[in-house]
Motif scaffolding. Structure first.
Motif, PDB file in Angstrom:
ATOM      1  N   SER A   3       1.070  -1.191   0.083  1.00 49.17           N
ATOM      2  CA  SER A   3       0.132  -0.010   0.373  1.00 49.17           C
ATOM      3  C   SER A   3       0.807   1.716  -0.373  1.00 49.17           C
ATOM      4  CB  SER A   3      -0.986   0.079   1.349  1.00 49.17           C
ATOM      5  OG  SER A   3      -0.601   0.384   2.417  1.00 49.17           O
ATOM      6  N   ARG A   7      -0.445   4.757  -2.468  1.00 54.64           N
ATOM      7  CA  ARG A   7      -0.469   5.515  -2.099  1.00 54.64           C
ATOM      8  C   ARG A   7      -0.365   7.000  -3.046  1.00 54.64           C
ATOM      9  NH1 ARG A   7      -0.731   6.001   4.308  1.00 54.64           N
ATOM     10  NH2 ARG A   7      -1.906   4.050   4.811  1.00 54.64           N
ATOM     11  N   PHE A  57      -8.094   2.986  -3.241  1.00 56.70           N
ATOM     12  CA  PHE A  57      -8.349   3.035  -1.541  1.00 56.70           C
ATOM     13  C   PHE A  57      -8.798   1.895  -1.002  1.00 56.70           C
ATOM     14  CE2 PHE A  57      -9.030   8.170  -2.798  1.00 56.70           C
ATOM     15  CZ  PHE A  57      -7.840   8.989  -2.256  1.00 56.70           C
ATOM     16  N   ARG A  61      -6.915  -0.115   2.562  1.00 56.43           N
ATOM     17  CA  ARG A  61      -7.430  -0.140   2.628  1.00 56.43           C
ATOM     18  C   ARG A  61      -7.310  -1.503   3.026  1.00 56.43           C
ATOM     19  NH1 ARG A  61      -7.433   0.832   8.440  1.00 56.43           N
ATOM     20  NH2 ARG A  61      -9.547  -0.137   8.942  1.00 56.43           N
ATOM     21  N   SER A  62      -7.832  -2.524   2.209  1.00 58.76           N
ATOM     22  CA  SER A  62      -7.446  -3.976   2.542  1.00 58.76           C
ATOM     23  C   SER A  62      -6.338  -4.168   2.913  1.00 58.76           C
ATOM     24  CB  SER A  62      -7.774  -4.561   1.240  1.00 58.76           C
ATOM     25  OG  SER A  62      -7.506  -5.986   1.071  1.00 58.76           O
ATOM     26  N   GLN A  64      -3.996  -2.728   4.086  1.00 53.04           N
ATOM     27  CA  GLN A  64      -3.499  -2.647   5.580  1.00 53.04           C
ATOM     28  C   GLN A  64      -3.683  -3.656   6.488  1.00 53.04           C
ATOM     29  OE1 GLN A  64      -4.438   1.817   6.151  1.00 53.04           O
ATOM     30  NE2 GLN A  64      -3.224   2.827   5.684  1.00 53.04           N
ATOM     31  N   TYR A  65      -5.027  -3.857   6.585  1.00 49.29           N
ATOM     32  CA  TYR A  65      -6.017  -4.735   7.131  1.00 49.29           C
ATOM     33  C   TYR A  65      -5.623  -6.249   6.967  1.00 49.29           C
ATOM     34  CZ  TYR A  65      -9.580  -6.838   9.760  1.00 49.29           C
ATOM     35  OH  TYR A  65     -10.594  -7.503  10.419  1.00 49.29           O
TER      36      TYR A  65
END
Length: 106
Positions: A3, A7, A57, A61-62, A64-65
């Protein structure tokens, strides 16, 4: 880690999209585009940009999770779990009495 590269790409893509919207506005103000062409361009850009930005996005987020879950699993203290030997193991390994005398659950 994946990620981190996405970004800046999404940020730069958003800046470029704002530039494209500005160019469309200027072309329409200068009379280079008809109203129907301007409407078609804005509609297609809105659909494409919103879809791609949402995917970007969601991907960030995925990722990061996923990193959070992996870190939680790797750094988790797993307690030692004692296993009770069956009769065949007792006969093969000798008496398991000392292990079985300790409480299995506290």
């Amino acid at each position: 880690a994946h990620s981190r590269g996405l970004r800046p790409f999404v940020t730069l893509a958003l800046i470029i999209v704002f530039g494209i919207y500005g160019a469309l506005f200027l072309y329409s103000m200068l009379g280079k585009l008809t109203t129907a062409e301007e409407k078609a361009w804005y509609t297609s850009l809105n659909i494409g940009v919103k879809l791609s930005m949402s995917m970007g996005f969601a991907g960030i987020r995925s990722a990061q999770y996923h990193e959070l879950l992996v870190e939680m699993i790797v750094n988790t203290h797993l307690p030692f779990q004692r296993q009770v030997a069956d009769l065949a193991d007792q006969a093969r390994c000798g008496s398991m009495r000392t292990i079985l005398e300790e409480p299995l659950l506290d």
